[in-house]
Every structure is written in structure tokens, then in C-alpha cells.
Enzyme design. Structure first.
Site, PDB file in Angstrom:
ATOM      1  N   GLN A  79      -5.858 -10.063  -1.554  1.00 36.09           N
ATOM      2  CA  GLN A  79      -5.033  -9.541  -2.867  1.00 36.09           C
ATOM      3  C   GLN A  79      -4.118 -10.333  -3.636  1.00 36.09           C
ATOM      4  OE1 GLN A  79      -3.209  -6.355   0.247  1.00 36.09           O
ATOM      5  NE2 GLN A  79      -3.273  -5.303  -1.610  1.00 36.09           N
TER       6      GLN A  79
ATOM      7  N   HIS B 132      -9.275  -4.576   4.080  1.00 35.17           N
ATOM      8  CA  HIS B 132      -9.032  -5.535   2.716  1.00 35.17           C
ATOM      9  C   HIS B 132     -10.000  -6.767   3.165  1.00 35.17           C
ATOM     10  CE1 HIS B 132      -6.674  -4.082  -0.243  1.00 35.17           C
ATOM     11  NE2 HIS B 132      -5.585  -3.822   0.512  1.00 35.17           N
TER      12      HIS B 132
ATOM     13  N   HIS C  45      -5.103  -0.679   7.386  1.00 36.81           N
ATOM     14  CA  HIS C  45      -5.431  -1.042   5.890  1.00 36.81           C
ATOM     15  C   HIS C  45      -5.730  -2.361   5.680  1.00 36.81           C
ATOM     16  CE1 HIS C  45      -4.080   0.297   1.571  1.00 36.81           C
ATOM     17  NE2 HIS C  45      -4.066  -1.092   1.663  1.00 36.81           N
ATOM     18  N   GLU C  46      -4.603  -3.466   6.044  1.00 38.05           N
ATOM     19  CA  GLU C  46      -5.027  -4.799   5.755  1.00 38.05           C
ATOM     20  C   GLU C  46      -6.065  -5.330   6.387  1.00 38.05           C
ATOM     21  OE1 GLU C  46      -2.976  -5.719   3.655  1.00 38.05           O
ATOM     22  OE2 GLU C  46      -1.486  -4.255   3.662  1.00 38.05           O
TER      23      GLU C  46
ATOM     24  N   CYS D  56      -1.864   1.422  -2.050  1.00 38.04           N
ATOM     25  CA  CYS D  56      -2.225  -0.147  -2.108  1.00 38.04           C
ATOM     26  C   CYS D  56      -1.605  -0.862  -3.335  1.00 38.04           C
ATOM     27  CB  CYS D  56      -3.648  -0.040  -2.067  1.00 38.04           C
ATOM     28  SG  CYS D  56      -4.367  -1.788  -2.055  1.00 38.04           S
ATOM     29  N   LEU D  57      -1.103  -2.044  -2.938  1.00 42.90           N
ATOM     30  CA  LEU D  57      -0.342  -2.832  -3.883  1.00 42.90           C
ATOM     31  C   LEU D  57      -1.605  -3.284  -5.104  1.00 42.90           C
ATOM     32  CD1 LEU D  57       1.673  -5.397  -1.957  1.00 42.90           C
ATOM     33  CD2 LEU D  57       2.308  -3.118  -2.978  1.00 42.90           C
TER      34      LEU D  57
ATOM     35  N   GLY E 109       2.507  -4.648   3.606  1.00 46.14           N
ATOM     36  CA  GLY E 109       1.573  -5.567   4.231  1.00 46.14           C
ATOM     37  C   GLY E 109       0.708  -6.087   2.938  1.00 46.14           C
TER      38      GLY E 109
END
Length: 213
Positions: free
Chosen positions: A58, A149, A145-146, A103-104, A53
Site C-alpha cells: 500500500q 493485501h 484484511h492486511e 481500506c486506505l 493497519g
């Protein structure tokens, strides 16, 4: 599209855009070719970074939008995007599952984190139509999670002090390796998009049609 969508830079923990709420999408966004291009580029960026995701902040864009390509615990693949997502409140006594999460924007690190095993998220698609997505297991974790963000939160904000310290150590040790791997993946990316199924005559594809003339 004749060319692949551009791969964007992934923002990292500590950058201001990751630590504040994103602006809601409005009528100026829905159905626009700019939004269609952003969604395609976010998918390309997510694939290069080997993510499940990716939220708009991000890639340094202030917009309540995330994309996902994520399996659930039954192996069913879920692919899509959501604008202005709202996570339905959890009922008391909800079941939590503690699993590893990364997480990216926190490259190379992961930690155990408990989250609900089921979630319902309501939002809009790129044309403004209402969408409801239900996730279980790993997919539920991805959706939560997304959505975090877009409210300015990272999974590390939910960790205790000791675990946060360990995450920082992991990033320091692995960050360069992660970015080198992403660079190699970007060179090999042959995905062409677009990921949406609307026809080429759709308003959101106007820029592509004009570029082809």
C-alpha cells in the site's frame, strides 16, 4: 530519530502492486536499517490516513510486511508489525461476523463483509524472531484484511457485484475529500517514532546513528 518518519504515498485500487503477491522478507531484510525506516514510515503514513493497519504494497513496496495499531472489541489496543505473516486455517463451522470494512487504498468507501471473529497469525518481527498474534473481533478483521493485501487481494474482491459497484461510486464521490483530509493531517503530524523498542545501538538503527554524526 530527530525528524519524523516520512509520510509515504498510499497506492490505490487498480495499481499493479496491489493485485499480486508480495515477496517474502529474507535475511537481507531482517535487522536492516532500511527495514526499520520503512516500518516507521508505514506507521506515520497509517496515522495520517487514520487507518488501523497498512501493508507494504500500500506504500508501493514489494514486501510481505504489514503494521497495525488496532483495538479489539474489548477496547484493548494492539500495536505492532509482522513480516511473512501466515494466517492459520480456520476450523469448519467458524463463527462469522458481518461488519463494515474499508481500506486506505479504496479511499472513502466501505461495505459490509463477513469475516471470522477470531484469527491466529504467525510471522516474524523486523529482526527475524518468530511472532504469533491472536486477534478477536475488530482486531481479527484487521489482521485478515492486511494479510489479504500481501497475497494481492483487497476486501472489495470478496464482495458481490452490486456491492463492488457501490464501492466504486463511493470512491468517486469521496476520494478528493479523503486526500485533502490526509494532507491536512500530514501537516500536523508530530509523531516522531520509532515504534520498535530495540535500543539505539541496534544494527537496525545504524543509519540514524550515522546521520547524527
Amino acid at each position: 530519530m530527530t525528524d519524523r518518519p516520512p509520510v509515504l504515498r498510499v497506492t490505490e485500487q487498480g495499481e499493479p502492486i496491489l493485485h499480486g503477491p508480495c515477496r517474502p522478507a529474507g535475511e537481507q531484510d531482517f535487522g536492516s536499517p532500511e527495514l526499520a525506516r520503512l516500518i516507521d514510515s508505514m506507521f506515520a503514513t497509517m496515522y495520517v490516513a487514520d487507518g488501523a493497519g497498512l501493508a507494504a504494497n500500500q506504500v508501493d513496496v514489494d514486501l510481505r510486511l504489514f503494521v497495525y495499531d488496532c483495538p479489539d472489541d474489548d477496547g484493548i489496543r494492539h500495536t505492532g508489525h509482522l513480516l511473512n505473516p501466515v494466517v492459520e486455517p480456520q476450523t469448519p463451522g467458524r463463527r462469522l461476523l458481518e461488519e463494515t470494512e474499508g481500506c486506505l487504498s479504496v479511499p472513502g468507501a466501505n461495505a459490509l463483509l463477513a469475516r471470522p471473529t477470531r484469527v491466529v497469525v504467525r510471522g516474524r518481527d523486523q529482526h527475524g524472531a518468530p511472532v504469533t498474534v491472536e486477534g478477536t473481533g475488530y482486531f481479527a478483521r484487521c489482521l485478515q484484511h492486511e494479510a489479504d493485501h500481501l497475497d494481492g487481494g483487497l476486501y472489495v474482491d470478496r464482495l458481490g457485484r452490486r456491492d463492488r459497484k457501490d464501492v466504486l461510486r463511493q470512491v468517486e464521490e469521496r476520494r478528493e475529500e479523503v486526500f485533502a483530509r490526509r494532507d491536512r493531517a500530514a501537516e500536523k503530524l508530530n509523531w516522531r517514532g520509532p515504534v520498535v523498542s530495540c535500543p539505539s545501538t541496534c544494527r537496525c538503527r545504524r543509519l540514524d546513528a550515522e546521520a547524527a554524526r
